[in-house]
Enzyme design. Structure first.
Site, PDB file in Angstrom:
ATOM      1  N   TYR A  48       0.812  -1.143   0.007  1.00 38.68           N
ATOM      2  CA  TYR A  48       0.110   0.177  -0.152  1.00 38.68           C
ATOM      3  C   TYR A  48       0.939   1.225   0.002  1.00 38.68           C
ATOM      4  O   TYR A  48       1.760   1.531   0.731  1.00 38.68           O
ATOM      5  CB  TYR A  48      -0.921   0.024   1.163  1.00 38.68           C
ATOM      6  CG  TYR A  48      -2.022  -0.900   1.131  1.00 38.68           C
ATOM      7  CD1 TYR A  48      -2.188  -1.625  -0.049  1.00 38.68           C
ATOM      8  CD2 TYR A  48      -2.666  -1.252   2.552  1.00 38.68           C
ATOM      9  CE1 TYR A  48      -3.220  -2.541  -0.298  1.00 38.68           C
ATOM     10  CE2 TYR A  48      -3.822  -2.105   2.184  1.00 38.68           C
ATOM     11  CZ  TYR A  48      -4.111  -2.866   0.876  1.00 38.68           C
ATOM     12  OH  TYR A  48      -4.878  -3.911   0.951  1.00 38.68           O
ATOM     13  N   SER A 202     -13.809  -4.016  -0.545  1.00 40.88           N
ATOM     14  CA  SER A 202     -14.552  -3.570  -1.375  1.00 40.88           C
ATOM     15  C   SER A 202     -15.870  -3.884  -1.125  1.00 40.88           C
ATOM     16  O   SER A 202     -16.996  -3.936  -2.145  1.00 40.88           O
ATOM     17  CB  SER A 202     -14.286  -3.561  -2.977  1.00 40.88           C
ATOM     18  OG  SER A 202     -15.042  -2.684  -3.730  1.00 40.88           O
ATOM     19  N   PRO A 203     -16.711  -3.761   0.036  1.00 42.08           N
ATOM     20  CA  PRO A 203     -17.750  -4.151   0.323  1.00 42.08           C
ATOM     21  C   PRO A 203     -19.097  -3.230  -0.171  1.00 42.08           C
ATOM     22  O   PRO A 203     -20.092  -3.640  -0.038  1.00 42.08           O
ATOM     23  CB  PRO A 203     -17.793  -4.069   1.968  1.00 42.08           C
ATOM     24  CG  PRO A 203     -16.977  -3.186   2.397  1.00 42.08           C
ATOM     25  CD  PRO A 203     -15.912  -3.137   1.289  1.00 42.08           C
ATOM     26  N   GLY A 205     -18.976  -2.204  -3.115  1.00 48.93           N
ATOM     27  CA  GLY A 205     -19.146  -2.431  -4.516  1.00 48.93           C
ATOM     28  C   GLY A 205     -18.923  -1.373  -5.521  1.00 48.93           C
ATOM     29  O   GLY A 205     -18.218  -0.319  -4.826  1.00 48.93           O
ATOM     30  N   VAL A 207     -21.653   0.206  -6.659  1.00 45.35           N
ATOM     31  CA  VAL A 207     -22.860   1.086  -6.722  1.00 45.35           C
ATOM     32  C   VAL A 207     -22.783   2.319  -7.158  1.00 45.35           C
ATOM     33  O   VAL A 207     -23.348   3.128  -7.995  1.00 45.35           O
ATOM     34  CB  VAL A 207     -23.670   0.670  -5.377  1.00 45.35           C
ATOM     35  CG1 VAL A 207     -24.929   1.495  -5.537  1.00 45.35           C
ATOM     36  CG2 VAL A 207     -23.919  -0.541  -5.307  1.00 45.35           C
TER      37      VAL A 207
END
Length: 289
Positions: A48, A202-203, A205, A207
């Site tokens: 990272y 990436s919960p 998503g 959207v």
């Protein structure tokens, strides 16, 4: 050894130069906010920030004065990027015993800690040797440098390969209302069956990242659900994940303290059965089979 992680994990990928580029003081303040909200687990990877974020987090953690025992630290190893601080010709994966141990020790130094609660192999490699990986994991455990060992982005067969030699505590995978394949391809069933903890990166998503027929359908439904449950859309999407019986833990990418505080409402939101299926239906664009 029993490892207890917080209901939502704070992903530190965006805290450094890859996104928010927080100062030492800002990072330390964000850590205190997380603990205040009940988020005690922080997710890292050596790569990272181009191998810089762990050290920045570690400096902030030292500055914060937070006791190590109040937190759980996760990190990942194995990806070798082509960067100025690495002598690599091509991006690749290295899961030699020597590299796993060396990378873990580097993470410990960067994070100003004596141990990681969980060490993960970041992505599977076709060349990984399960015996060599197991030797590294067992040595790191014996030396007190890690408490638990796991994988990330591994298929069931890849996980089973590693698990045949050493215990696998968790698998961190992509999972959300828009990336729901793990609940259809047997991944979540396999983890549930074998007591492997599922973590979801990436919960939220895509959207609110992309404008497609799928995301437009979901956003229209979410407008109704935010009114019904009196929470924001991201909380509804996290609650959708938490409703799954595999007891998935979302790894949130937010570095906004107010948003993190808000997202911790998700464990208290119990989506009604038909609302859960409505979200899946709108994501698929068709009725369930």
């Amino acid at each position: 050894m029993k490892i207890t992680l917080s209901p939502i994990i704070a992903g530190a990928m965006n805290w450094g130069v890859w996104s928010k580029n927080l100062t030492t003081t800002e990072m330390a303040a964000l850590m205190h906010s997380c603990l205040e909200y009940g988020i005690t687990t922080f997710d890292h990877a050596d790569i990272y920030g181009g191998y810089t974020t762990e050290a920045e987090f570690g400096a902030a953690f030292k500055h914060s004065g937070i006791a190590r025992e109040q937190t759980q630290l996760i990190s990942k190893c194995g990806i070798q990027h082509v960067t100025g601080n690495r002598n690599n010709r091509v991006k690749h994966y290295d899961y030699s015993k020597e590299y796993i141990i060396k990378s873990t020790e580097g993470s410990l130094k960067n994070l100003h800690t004596d141990y990681l609660d969980v060490l993960l192999l970041h992505r599977p490699s076709p060349l990984m040797e399960p015996d060599e990986i197991a030797e590294a994991a067992e040595q790191l455990k014996a030396d007190g440098k890690i408490k638990a060992f796991g994988v990330s982005n591994f298929t069931n067969s890849q996980t089973e390969l590693i698990r045949s030699r050493t215990e696998v505590f968790c698998n961190q995978i992509e999972f959300s209302a828009t990336a729901y394949q793990p609940m259809l391809d047997g991944s979540l069933d396999y983890m549930h069956l074998n007591n492997i903890r599922a973590l979801a990166w990436s919960p939220i998503g895509c959207v609110y990242k992309t404008d497609t027929e799928q995301t437009r359908r979901l956003k229209e439904l979410l407008m109704e659900l935010v009114v019904k449950y009196e929470v924001t859309a991201d909380v509804v999407l996290l609650a959708w994940i938490l409703r799954h019986p595999a007891k998935i833990i979302p790894v949130t990418g937010s570095a906004n303290p107010e948003r993190l505080k808000n997202q911790m409402r998700a464990p208290d939101v119990q989506l009604e059965l038909e609302d859960w299926f409505a979200i899946w239906t709108e994501s698929m664009g068709e009725k369930v089979p």
